[in-house]
Design a protein around this motif. Structure first.
Motif, PDB file in Angstrom:
ATOM      1  N   SER A 129      64.236  24.382  53.178  1.00 34.36           N
ATOM      2  CA  SER A 129      65.185  24.191  53.354  1.00 34.36           C
ATOM      3  C   SER A 129      65.187  24.044  55.435  1.00 34.36           C
ATOM      4  N   ASP A 130      65.623  23.096  55.913  1.00 37.45           N
ATOM      5  CA  ASP A 130      65.966  23.064  57.087  1.00 37.45           C
ATOM      6  C   ASP A 130      64.728  22.731  58.183  1.00 37.45           C
ATOM      7  N   THR A 131      63.640  22.104  57.003  1.00 34.18           N
ATOM      8  CA  THR A 131      62.896  21.862  58.158  1.00 34.18           C
ATOM      9  C   THR A 131      61.979  21.173  58.341  1.00 34.18           C
ATOM     10  N   VAL A 132      61.161  20.756  58.822  1.00 33.26           N
ATOM     11  CA  VAL A 132      60.272  19.428  58.483  1.00 33.26           C
ATOM     12  C   VAL A 132      59.424  18.596  57.562  1.00 33.26           C
ATOM     13  N   THR A 133      58.968  20.408  57.165  1.00 33.56           N
ATOM     14  CA  THR A 133      58.011  20.864  56.622  1.00 33.56           C
ATOM     15  C   THR A 133      57.938  19.945  54.989  1.00 33.56           C
ATOM     16  N   GLY A 134      60.036  20.776  54.745  1.00 25.95           N
ATOM     17  CA  GLY A 134      60.284  20.262  53.634  1.00 25.95           C
ATOM     18  C   GLY A 134      60.962  18.917  52.822  1.00 25.95           C
ATOM     19  N   VAL A 135      60.986  18.352  54.071  1.00 25.66           N
ATOM     20  CA  VAL A 135      61.163  17.608  54.133  1.00 25.66           C
ATOM     21  C   VAL A 135      60.388  16.300  53.634  1.00 25.66           C
ATOM     22  N   VAL A 136      59.340  16.986  53.842  1.00 26.10           N
ATOM     23  CA  VAL A 136      57.802  15.315  53.652  1.00 26.10           C
ATOM     24  C   VAL A 136      57.994  16.016  52.010  1.00 26.10           C
ATOM     25  N   LEU A 137      57.850  17.343  51.812  1.00 29.98           N
ATOM     26  CA  LEU A 137      57.653  17.774  50.117  1.00 29.98           C
ATOM     27  C   LEU A 137      58.505  16.964  49.190  1.00 29.98           C
ATOM     28  N   VAL A 138      59.863  16.799  49.901  1.00 25.50           N
ATOM     29  CA  VAL A 138      60.557  16.213  49.383  1.00 25.50           C
ATOM     30  C   VAL A 138      60.680  15.044  48.987  1.00 25.50           C
ATOM     31  N   HIS A 139      60.062  14.063  49.765  1.00 24.05           N
ATOM     32  CA  HIS A 139      59.764  12.719  50.084  1.00 24.05           C
ATOM     33  C   HIS A 139      58.660  12.432  48.993  1.00 24.05           C
ATOM     34  N   LEU A 140      58.117  13.647  48.997  1.00 21.59           N
ATOM     35  CA  LEU A 140      57.187  12.726  47.767  1.00 21.59           C
ATOM     36  C   LEU A 140      57.559  13.514  46.414  1.00 21.59           C
TER      37      LEU A 140
END
Length: 269
Positions: A129-140
């Motif tokens: 949460s609150d990371t670019v990696t998390g945003v990338v994963l949720v956009h998948l």
């Protein structure tokens, strides 16, 4: 032949005009200092909106970079995941194939907000949460289904004899994939990459929930400007948010027009 070319150019010109026309009010708003009803044109002109785009304090450059990095990463990962998934549902016939297709489309069918609220706990627990990696994963979640379905349709219409000939001539699985399969699926891959990029680029809710306001993308900055009733800043940011997708669509259309004709219909899918 000349008549057909003229009609085609006319249709394309009308389509381009219809795509650009809604941007005209945004352009006027972005250079207006004061525009009160019922004036047809702004009472004052200002370059504040355009200066905002390059001002380091506005975080627009940072938001543009973050949005581009996330969208490109999501497009690449979605296509990499969608390629084997598309081959599975487009080429092979197996028990439970319909269920697999349904599971692939489930993140699109179920509201994204409900899905994100359900998995947010896991993202927090594993430090995503609150990371670019998390945003990338949720956009998948909303992008992989589109990539899988598009590539599955392309695989359903792919002549597998080209792959068999390459294998018979000594090419291994990797060389066959890179030099035979991927070129044959060029049009489908460009389309899938474009769709997934645009979905990620414009995503707001998933980015806000998982990014927690720490990962600031252009849509977040745009909605913040809209919420503050700063129409000049909102118009300038809106032009930036819409401008890159329009450019990519134009480039992709050019690439697809010069590519070898490939059927991307539903075929046997």
């Amino acid at each position: 032949m000349t008549g057909r070319g003229t009609v085609r150019r006319g249709v394309l010109s009308v389509a381009a005009a219809m795509a650009v026309l809604p941007l005209v009010p945004l352009l006027v708003w972005s250079i207006s200092g004061q525009w009160r009803y019922p004036g047809l044109v702004p009472q004052q002109w200002s370059d504040r909106g355009l200066r905002l785009l390059t001002d380091p304090g506005s975080q627009v450059v940072q938001g543009l970079t973050t949005s581009a990095v996330i969208a490109v990463t999501v497009a690449v990962l979605a296509c990499c995941i969608g390629l084997p998934a598309g081959r599975a549902i487009g080429v092979y016939r197996f028990r439970g194939r319909t269920l697999v297709r349904f599971l692939l489309l489930a993140p699109v069918i179920v509201p994204g907000l409900a899905v994100t609220l359900g998995i947010q706990v896991f993202f927090v627990r594993y430090g995503l949460s609150d990371t670019v990696t998390g945003v990338v994963l949720v956009h998948l979640l909303p992008t992989v289904p589109y990539a899988a379905v598009l590539l599955g349709a392309a695989f359903a219409n792919l002549d597998l004899d080209y792959e068999r000939q390459a294998r018979m001539l000594g090419a291994g699985p990797i060389r066959t994939l890179l030099f035979v399969t991927v070129p044959l699926l060029r049009s489908a891959l460009i389309t899938a990459a474009l769709f997934t990029f645009l979905i990620s680029w414009s995503e707001y809710v998933l980015t806000l929930l998982i990014g927690g306001g720490q990962v600031r993308t252009l849509p977040l900055l745009l909605f913040a400007a809209i919420g503050s009733s700063d129409t000049t800043a909102a118009a300038a940011l809106g032009l930036l948010v819409v401008g890159l997708p329009l450019l990519l669509v134009a480039v992709s259309a050019r690439l697809l027009s010069t590519a070898a004709p490939t059927t991307i219909g539903l075929g046997r899918l």
